[in-house]
Design an enzyme around this catalytic site. Structure first.
Site, PDB file in Angstrom:
ATOM      1  CD  GLU A  68      -1.138   0.547   3.662  1.00  0.00           C
ATOM      2  OE1 GLU A  68      -1.719   1.631   3.574  1.00  0.00           O
ATOM      3  OE2 GLU A  68      -1.251  -0.234   4.627  1.00  0.00           O
ATOM      4  CE  LYS A 118      -4.241   1.561  11.058  1.00  0.00           C
ATOM      5  NZ  LYS A 118      -4.757   0.707   9.975  1.00  0.00           N
ATOM      6  CB  ALA A 120     -13.736   0.293   3.207  1.00  0.00           C
ATOM      7  CG  ASP A 177     -16.545   4.902  11.812  1.00  0.00           C
ATOM      8  OD1 ASP A 177     -16.347   4.486  10.658  1.00  0.00           O
ATOM      9  OD2 ASP A 177     -15.812   5.745  12.358  1.00  0.00           O
TER      10      ASP A 177
END
Length: 301
Positions: A22, A156, A138, A135
């Site tokens: 990424e 995380k 994605a 929340d």
């Protein structure tokens, strides 16, 4: 729509192992000039472990799979670079904008490019208080729908890890611990939750990945949980997390703004510890992803 670097184009043409990387960690995750140094070192780590690195980003509306040096420099140093998840891809490409790709977007593009292995730092997941805000990252939906193996240091630790694991189970996303029976928590090697399965080698993980085709469960992604070896001090982590949560509430930070706020709080209040761990994580995960990709290539041959 996809522009391949010469190195990646050659590797894919020869059916050689390739690992997607990424670009958000370069543009938004690490400070300058450390970000550029780490990006180059991670690519070298992938090569040293038997695979070709394919750092993914969007430059002027064009999707790049593998970044030539001038484009890597732009992602690292151009402050106007956006952050793109899957939902942003069409708009950013149509408007000829430039963006670094998140875990979800990188997985999506890697799959389009025929790349099955991806190394990242930590996964997104269900946010704290999601029962009120709905929340969640994605990343979870990407793992449910995109057949790419993702090596990460768990989710995380600032997230609701229990809820994240429940969502991954609901989405039938397999999780395999690399030499661990515990789900790692990014900065910490143990988030406090058990894993059902572990593997002792990259070859064993590659066999599991290949077996998914045999039993027709290869329509989703797979998580390889690789715990950081030199974790952050637990007391420092807990202290920083609680203070960060209190600061976010006091500042009125809500929804998707909470995670970047807390990550920045860690960066600013741990005397470099969060940065050290973050760098160690991406290096270790890149090495393991390359080893798995190489092992899978050997199985095919």
């Amino acid at each position: 729509m996809i522009r391949y670097s010469e190195e990646v184009k050659s590797a894919l043409g020869k059916n050689q192992p390739v690992v997607a990387l990424e670009s958000t960690i370069i543009s938004h995750g690490l400070p300058r000039p450390t970000n550029m140094e780490v990006a180059k070192e991670v690519e070298e780590i992938v090569r040293a472990n038997g695979a070709t690195p394919a750092t993914i980003a969007i430059i002027d509306g064009e999707i790049h799979v593998g970044l030539e040096s001038q484009f890597l420099d732009r992602v690292a140093n151009d402050e106007s670079i956006l952050k793109a998840s899957i939902r942003d891809l069409a708009t950013i490409t149509a408007k000829k904008l430039s963006a670094a790709t998140t875990v979800a977007a990188t997985s999506h593009i890697a799959h389009l490019a025929g790349i099955s292995f991806f190394a990242t730092g930590g996964l997104g997941g269900v946010h704290r208080g999601a029962q009120e805000t709905w929340d969640e990252s994605a990343d979870l939906h990407s793992l449910a729908e995109v057949p790419v193996l993702v090596v990460s240091a768990g989710a995380k630790s600032i997230l609701d890890v229990a809820a994240t694991l429940e969502r991954l189970e609901s989405f039938s996303v397999p999780i395999v611990g690399y030499r661990t029976n515990r789900f790692p928590g990014f900065y910490l090697s143990d988030s406090g939750f058990d894993l059902e399965y572990r593997a002792e080698s990259a070859a064993e993980i590659a066999e599991i990945w290949q077996a998914r085709k045999t039993v027709s469960t290869n329509n989703s992604g797979m998580v390889v949980a690789n715990p950081v070896k030199n974790q952050m001090d637990k007391a420092l982590h807990e202290k920083t997390l609680q203070e960060g949560l209190a600061a976010s509430q006091k500042a009125g930070i809500k929804g998707k703004a909470v995670t970047p706020f807390l990550l920045e709080y860690f960066h600013s209040n741990t005397n470099g510890e969060s940065l050290r761990v973050n760098i160690e994580i991406i290096k270790e995960n890149s090495a393991l992803a390359a080893q798995i990709a190489a092992a899978a290539s050997n199985l095919k041959s």
